[in-house]
Design an enzyme around this catalytic site. Structure first.
Site, PDB file in Angstrom:
ATOM      1  N   ARG A   1       0.867  -1.510  -0.280  1.00 29.63           N
ATOM      2  CA  ARG A   1      -0.115  -0.533   0.099  1.00 29.63           C
ATOM      3  C   ARG A   1       0.799   1.664  -0.036  1.00 29.63           C
ATOM      4  NH1 ARG A   1      -2.923  -3.971  -0.553  1.00 29.63           N
ATOM      5  NH2 ARG A   1      -4.079  -4.034   0.816  1.00 29.63           N
TER       6      ARG A   1
ATOM      7  N   SER B   1     -10.574   1.096   4.217  1.00 26.64           N
ATOM      8  CA  SER B   1      -9.587   0.670   5.419  1.00 26.64           C
ATOM      9  C   SER B   1      -8.619   2.234   5.404  1.00 26.64           C
ATOM     10  CB  SER B   1      -8.407   0.120   4.490  1.00 26.64           C
ATOM     11  OG  SER B   1      -9.068  -1.188   3.990  1.00 26.64           O
TER      12      SER B   1
ATOM     13  N   GLU C   1      -3.932   5.110   5.901  1.00 29.85           N
ATOM     14  CA  GLU C   1      -3.753   3.946   4.272  1.00 29.85           C
ATOM     15  C   GLU C   1      -3.983   5.497   4.149  1.00 29.85           C
ATOM     16  OE1 GLU C   1      -4.736   0.561   3.295  1.00 29.85           O
ATOM     17  OE2 GLU C   1      -5.807   1.838   1.751  1.00 29.85           O
TER      18      GLU C   1
END
Ligand code: FAD
Ligand code: NAP
Length: 339
Positions: A160, A234, A330
């Site tokens: 990520r 998320s 994130e």
């Protein structure tokens, strides 16, 4: 190239928080970029706004990517090189590739947002990451005022993460990407829930369309729909810790889900850690933690970005206090903060 002044951004991000931008510019073609200046301290590029939290107003310019299109550019028989422009909807690219008989993107079905943002955090789902099919990225370099290209190896991809999100944040405007997709389908079914979903439909040897449909079904069932309940997926990354740290946590939390990340580190489930701290379904005014998925912070209607960020800090601090694990966001937070 359309521009606007003092515009409301509520509908520009999937969190749906109220914020204003001093200026908004729609980029319709690479030529528009040459006529613009980007000030990293105040300006921002937005795709679909599905990985962004606007914590307050944007004093500078918001650049919107409207450069659309996708096509096959080279056919090698076993594989096809596909060009996708940055303003194209990611999921429309996935569906188009499947219709063309190409595979590689099926596990990444229904990820919201636009193609241009996909390299930013090396989007990933159900055991597949963009970097596995990406061949190169074309971007406008705001610093040098020219177009540049990066091979996959030059993108600094990690879990990520990429150079575009970390060391070069705010330097490039991604205009198009090139993907190498396969004619021959190899299923990627590492995730239990994906296999179980296919099993429920009695599919033992799925094709790429069936995997895509299973992913879509799972996502629709598990995740809050941002068109109905504001969220950015998320909010935190799954933390990666040393094998020794994972072992000592497992001694305290016997059911802690963990997965080998690489030779030295272990990936923990951030959702599980947050749930252990009692946050799932928690609500403070209109800011909350989804009751479906503890990793997803939600806007029940009129939460401000600052309220959602304050809740994110409380979640992070309580997980740190109870488990010693520090969660990192994130989603990208603007204006930039030290979270
Ligand atoms: P934005 O949110 O608009 O931007 C994200 C970042 O990229 C910002 O920093 C922005 O400045 C930058 N950016 C955007 N476009 C460009 C460009 N052309 N050039 C340079 N910088 C740019 N992510 C996953 O990885 N896997 C998932 O499974 C997943 N599921 C999700 C599910 C839901 C319900 C939601 C709401 C989000 C999910 N996400 C997931 C997060 C998000 O959808 C992805 O990260 C997506 O790639 C973001 O695309 P976007 O166009 O909305 O980017
Ligand atoms: P899940 O299947 O309930 O799994 C929980 C967590 O365990 C996931 O975060 C996943 O990590 C990890 N995991 C499960 N099986 C694994 C395996 N075999 N190997 C390695 N790791 C494994 O996850 P979910 O929350 O429903 O999400 C499903 C997929 O969609 C995940 O890949 C997730 O990343 C992705 N997703 C991402 C976002 C986002 O905004 N980034 C939002 C929703 C869903 P990973 O997350 O590393 O895969």
């Amino acid at each position: 190239m359309k521009t606007g002044e003092n515009l409301a951004l509520k509908s520009f991000t999937t969190f749906g928080v109220a914020a204003r931008a001093a200026r908004v510019v729609e980029i319709d073609s690479p030529a528009d970029l040459a006529r613009c200046r980007f000030e990293p301290a105040t300006d921002l590029v937005l795709g679909g706004g599905s990985n962004v939290l606007l914590a307050s107003d944007i004093d500078g310019t918001v650049f919107l990517n409207r450069i659309r299109g996708m096509r096959a550019v080279e056919d090698r028989g076993q594989s096809v090189l596909v060009e996708a422009r940055g303003g194209q909807l990611w999921h429309s690219l996935v569906l188009w590739s499947l219709r063309e008989g190409l595979s590689g993107l099926e596990n990444l079905s229904l990820i919201p947002g636009l193609v241009g943002a996909a390299p930013m955090q090396n989007i990933g789902a159900y055991g597949v990451e963009l970097s596995e099919v990406l061949e190169r990225v074309e971007a406008w370099d705001w610093q040098q005022g020219r177009m540049v290209e990066f091979s996959t190896a030059e993108c600094g991809f990690a879990y990520r993460d990429s150079r575009f999100k970390s060391r070069d944040a705010g330097r490039f405007f991604i205009t198009r990407i090139f993907l190498r997709l396969a004619r021959h389908f190899t299923p990627r079914l590492d995730y239990d829930e994906l296999r179980e979903e296919l099993g429920r439909s009695n599919i033992a040897a799925p094709d790429a369309h069936q995997v895509s449909r299973a992913v879509i079904m799972l996502r629709r069932r598990k995740l809050p729909d941002p068109t109905l309940l504001g969220n950015a997926g998320s909010f935190f990354k799954n933390p990666q810790v040393s094998a020794a740290e994972a072992e000592s946590l497992r001694a305290r939390f016997r059911d802690l889900p963990s997965f080998p990340a690489n030779a030295a580190t272990v990936k923990l489930s951030a959702a599980w850690l947050i749930e252990q701290c009692g946050w799932k379904g928690h609500r403070e005014g209109d800011a909350g933690v989804s009751d479906r998925h503890a990793l997803v912070l939600v806007n029940h209607g009129n939460a401000s970005g600052a309220e959602i960020l304050a809740l994110a800090h409380r979640v992070r601090d309580s997980v740190l206090e109870r488990t010693g694990v520090r969660l990192e966001p994130e989603a990208r937070i603007y204006p930039e903060t030290r979270t």
